[in-house]
Write a protein that holds these residues in place. Structure first.
Motif, PDB file in Angstrom:
ATOM      1  N   THR A  81       9.188  17.111 -17.510  1.00 51.15           N
ATOM      2  CA  THR A  81       8.179  18.220 -16.814  1.00 51.15           C
ATOM      3  C   THR A  81       6.719  18.238 -17.491  1.00 51.15           C
ATOM      4  O   THR A  81       5.676  18.416 -17.051  1.00 51.15           O
ATOM      5  CB  THR A  81       8.749  19.504 -16.729  1.00 51.15           C
ATOM      6  OG1 THR A  81       9.925  19.372 -15.826  1.00 51.15           O
ATOM      7  CG2 THR A  81       7.827  20.406 -16.148  1.00 51.15           C
ATOM      8  N   ALA A  86      12.777  25.860 -17.576  1.00 53.11           N
ATOM      9  CA  ALA A  86      13.300  24.501 -16.985  1.00 53.11           C
ATOM     10  C   ALA A  86      14.750  24.956 -17.028  1.00 53.11           C
ATOM     11  O   ALA A  86      15.587  25.582 -17.995  1.00 53.11           O
ATOM     12  CB  ALA A  86      12.971  23.296 -18.061  1.00 53.11           C
ATOM     13  N   ALA A 143      11.652  24.116 -13.149  1.00 54.90           N
ATOM     14  CA  ALA A 143      11.626  22.723 -13.257  1.00 54.90           C
ATOM     15  C   ALA A 143      13.306  22.680 -13.300  1.00 54.90           C
ATOM     16  O   ALA A 143      13.971  23.095 -14.245  1.00 54.90           O
ATOM     17  CB  ALA A 143      11.108  21.924 -14.220  1.00 54.90           C
ATOM     18  N   LEU A 160       9.428  22.043  -9.456  1.00 49.64           N
ATOM     19  CA  LEU A 160       9.402  20.750  -9.671  1.00 49.64           C
ATOM     20  C   LEU A 160      10.594  20.471  -9.926  1.00 49.64           C
ATOM     21  O   LEU A 160      11.602  20.753 -10.553  1.00 49.64           O
ATOM     22  CB  LEU A 160       8.644  20.758 -11.138  1.00 49.64           C
ATOM     23  CG  LEU A 160       7.228  21.136 -11.179  1.00 49.64           C
ATOM     24  CD1 LEU A 160       6.616  21.199 -12.704  1.00 49.64           C
ATOM     25  CD2 LEU A 160       6.232  20.369 -10.211  1.00 49.64           C
ATOM     26  N   VAL A 191      13.131  17.359 -10.696  1.00 48.89           N
ATOM     27  CA  VAL A 191      13.246  16.284 -11.855  1.00 48.89           C
ATOM     28  C   VAL A 191      14.477  15.149 -11.252  1.00 48.89           C
ATOM     29  O   VAL A 191      15.359  15.679 -10.939  1.00 48.89           O
ATOM     30  CB  VAL A 191      13.404  16.659 -13.041  1.00 48.89           C
ATOM     31  CG1 VAL A 191      13.455  15.449 -14.174  1.00 48.89           C
ATOM     32  CG2 VAL A 191      12.152  17.418 -13.556  1.00 48.89           C
ATOM     33  N   VAL A 251       9.003  13.235 -11.376  1.00 47.78           N
ATOM     34  CA  VAL A 251       8.816  14.618 -11.162  1.00 47.78           C
ATOM     35  C   VAL A 251       8.164  14.911  -9.716  1.00 47.78           C
ATOM     36  O   VAL A 251       7.154  14.413  -9.454  1.00 47.78           O
ATOM     37  CB  VAL A 251       8.063  15.401 -12.273  1.00 47.78           C
ATOM     38  CG1 VAL A 251       7.924  16.840 -11.875  1.00 47.78           C
ATOM     39  CG2 VAL A 251       8.789  15.313 -13.487  1.00 47.78           C
TER      40      VAL A 251
END
Length: 418
Positions: free
Chosen positions: A19, A100, A131, A153, A155, A161
């Protein structure tokens, strides 16, 4: 959500590293990014080592409080417009917070919690993202994020991404921690090269030479102000005497005031440059060698945020009965009041230095502060030497490899006794 996956490949540190590379592929002037200290740990997911390349990507580390917690990543910078719900967000780059979520040892990903955490950070950040691994993000997650103005986002296992939900840029309340990150992203931020020279005249001379007729670098050398002209230019920029954002140096309002002072004090710009030449190789304290210029240096240096923090807190310590502090004591004290800014101002941005000084919880390791090599030279050597020359501090600065933090003295020359 529970999904069968390689929990090491897309663990939380790995998700955050991918990210960061997507949001901030390059850390250039005007941008700065830090990762929370928990990611400086040696292991994750029940003892699985964090790969060295992930540590390298995530460095530097700091513990930055935004909202009611500590986001995994905080940065200031101009991100790809495709990652935002608007094409323009003004001239000031946004402050971005990222939460995250990766696979735990049991194979779960708590995406909902990440979205709620990211939303909380919007009280101090302009943009917030969650993320997570692509396959762990549900439609319900996307609806929740959209309603809370949190970017999502996704991944992939390969590290790519993809934007699932674009956030809007919002205003926020300024906090001490957020201001510290913004300061680091500005032209005045502390880097290993921010101050390379330890005498204020080297920086005061730059705007005067810039205002004079002729090549600035040649004049600086001709009048024996400084031979290291690139370093003088960089330091003058950090002190807000010149602006180099357009690729060339131009005077700031503060720089223009320095030039006006020079003309008033010496009669002309050329005469001022000649006066600088007369100080060549003098080892006398600047405020004693040239008192009027020393007062000017004092005003310029006090306008620098790092100086303001140092002087105001030393005064408070004096008022509380502590008239002389070692560097170790001073940094420990500052960290209790201004944790984010203290680390950015005093401690090198390297992974090794930050890990030696900070625990994964963001607390100070006192043993680490006893090693001179962990300190930013521009602060403990060059800036401190300039504060000595300007009459603020009683002692000069020292290079980190010659520094004993337990005996290095930080005290005011003229504390106010209330």
């Amino acid at each position: 959500m529970s999904v069968t996956a390689n929990t090491d490949q897309l663990s939380e540190p790995a998700v955050l590293a991918h990210t960061k590379q997507r949001l901030f592929p390059e850390i250039s002037e005007g941008s700065y990014v830090v990762t929370d200290t928990q990611f400086a740990a040696e292991t994750w997911n029940a003892g699985i080592p964090i790969k060295p390349q992930i540590h390298e990507i995530l460095s530097p580390f700091n513990h930055v409080e935004l909202g009611s917690g500590y986001p995994d990543l905080v940065g200031v910078g101009s991100v790809d417009p495709e990652l935002l719900a608007v094409d323009r967000f003004g001239q000031t780059p946004p402050l971005i917070a990222v939460e995250a979520k990766g696979y735990t040892a049991s194979g779960t990903v708590d995406t909902e919690r990440g979205i709620v955490q990211a939303h909380d950070r919007l009280s101090a950040a302009n943009v917030a993202y969650m993320a997570a691994p692509s396959e762990a993000i549900t439609q319900t997650d996307r609806v929740l994020a959209r309603n809370l103005n949190v970017g999502v986002l996704a991944v992939s296992a390969s590290g790519s991404v993809t934007l699932f939900e674009a956030p809007r840029v919002v205003g926020n309340q300024s906090t001490d921690a957020a201001s510290a990150i913004r300061f680091q992203a500005s032209a005045q931020g502390v880097t290993d090269n921010s101050f390379s020279l330890n005498h204020p005249k080297n920086y005061l001379g730059y705007p005067i030479a810039l205002a004079a007729d002729g090549d600035t670098d040649a004049l600086l050398k001709q009048y024996q102000i400084v031979n290291a002209t690139a370093q003088a230019r960089r330091g003058a920029s950090h002190l807000n005497l010149i602006d180099t954002s357009l690729g060339h140096a131009r005077l700031t309002p503060l720089g223009k005031e320095v030039v006006r002072f020079a003309v008033r004090q010496s009669g002309s710009i050329d005469a001022a440059l000649s006066e600088f030449e007369s100080w060549y190789r003098s080892r006398k304290r600047f405020c004693e060698l040239a008192p009027a210029w020393g007062e000017l240096a004092r005003r310029v240096l006090f306008a620098y945020r790092g100086t303001t923090l140092i002087i105001e807190e030393l005064q408070q310590m004096h008022t509380d009965g502590f008239t002389e502090l070692s560097l170790t004591e001073f940094v420990s004290y500052l960290h209790t009041l201004h944790p984010t800014f203290t680390i950015e101002l005093f401690i090198k941005g390297t992974e090794a230095a930050r890990r030696r000084v900070l625990t994964p919880e963001g607390n100070i390791r006192r043993a680490g502060l006893k090693d001179g090599e962990v300190y930013h030279s521009p602060t403990v050597f060059q800036l401190k030497a300039m504060l000595y020359h300007a009459g603020f501090l009683t002692d000069r600065g020292r290079e980190p490899h010659r520094l004993d933090p337990q005996t290095d003295v930080w005290a005011l020359c003229e504390p106010i006794t209330v």
